[in-house]
Design an enzyme around this catalytic site. Structure first.
Site, PDB file in Angstrom:
ATOM      1  CG  HIS A 266      -2.013  -0.999   1.168  1.00 41.15           C
ATOM      2  ND1 HIS A 266      -2.987  -1.108   2.136  1.00 41.15           N
ATOM      3  CD2 HIS A 266      -2.287  -1.951   0.246  1.00 41.15           C
ATOM      4  CE1 HIS A 266      -3.824  -2.082   1.804  1.00 41.15           C
ATOM      5  NE2 HIS A 266      -3.415  -2.614   0.666  1.00 41.15           N
TER       6      HIS A 266
ATOM      7  CD  GLU B  65      -1.804   4.019   3.340  1.00 40.02           C
ATOM      8  OE1 GLU B  65      -1.520   3.371   2.319  1.00 40.02           O
ATOM      9  OE2 GLU B  65      -2.942   4.034   3.843  1.00 40.02           O
TER      10      GLU B  65
ATOM     11  CB  CYS C  72      -6.242  -0.697   5.380  1.00 31.50           C
ATOM     12  SG  CYS C  72      -4.534  -1.282   5.247  1.00 31.50           S
TER      13      CYS C  72
ATOM     14  CB  CYS D 163      -1.643   1.467   6.336  1.00 33.72           C
ATOM     15  SG  CYS D 163      -1.268   0.715   4.731  1.00 33.72           S
TER      16      CYS D 163
HETATM   17 ZN   LIG Z   1      -3.254   0.027   3.818  1.00 32.37          ZN
END
Ligand SMILES: [Zn+2]
Length: 174
Positions: A46, A48, A76, A79
């Protein structure tokens, strides 16, 4: 956030869901990252996570106190966990994610003082713009899959297939 939006466009160019992140300390940009789990064969890729990894390498420290993370979509749970481990001072996110958002939309990981006492969160910054980038990506993907289905059925002009085929417009983060 403009830099995070630019990073999101890198994800779009790679055919990935357009989410971008930038990590800053004061006025200094330490790292950026864009979402690319498909290309990387990595569920943790992801935006991040990518930005956190690059920043930690840049400063040679797995903890990043005093840093702020700007990301175009609500983080999410994965993260959020990494953000807490890195002791990020502040997260600023754009669009809310009603499916996997862990900053209040589905759960609020940062609201639990037993889990988090380092990170403050500001959401909805440039929310409309960040959300529009995601909506346009999914709209284009639906259009392409409709065209592919029409082509598979042997329709001469797949591009002219009607829009109204019963599929409602919706937001599909991730
Ligand atoms: Zn994430």
């Amino acid at each position: 956030m403009a830099l995070a939006q630019a990073a999101a466009e890198e994800a779009r160019a790679a055919g990935e869901v357009p989410v971008g992140a930038v990590l800053v300390r004061g006025d200094e940009v330490i790292a950026s990252g864009f979402n690319h789990p498909i290309g990387a064969h990595d569920p943790s890729a992801h935006a991040e996570m990518v930005a956190l990894r690059a920043a930690a390498q840049a400063v040679e420290n797995y903890r990043l106190p005093g840093c702020e993370l700007y990301v175009t979509l609500e983080p999410c749970l994965m993260c959020a966990g990494a953000i807490m481990h890195a002791r990020i001072a502040r997260v600023v996110f754009g669009a809310r994610d009603p499916k996997t958002g862990a900053c209040g939309s589905v759960v609020d990981a940062f609201a639990n003082p037993q889990l988090n006492h380092h990170t403050t969160v500001s959401g909805g910054v440039l929310e409309a713009e960040c959300g529009a980038a995601l909506k346009s990506f999914f709209a284009e993907r639906r259009r392409a899959s409709r065209a592919a289905r029409a082509a598979a059925r042997g329709e001469a002009d797949a591009e002219a297939a009607p829009e109204a085929d019963g599929e409602p417009a919706r937001t599909e983060p991730h």
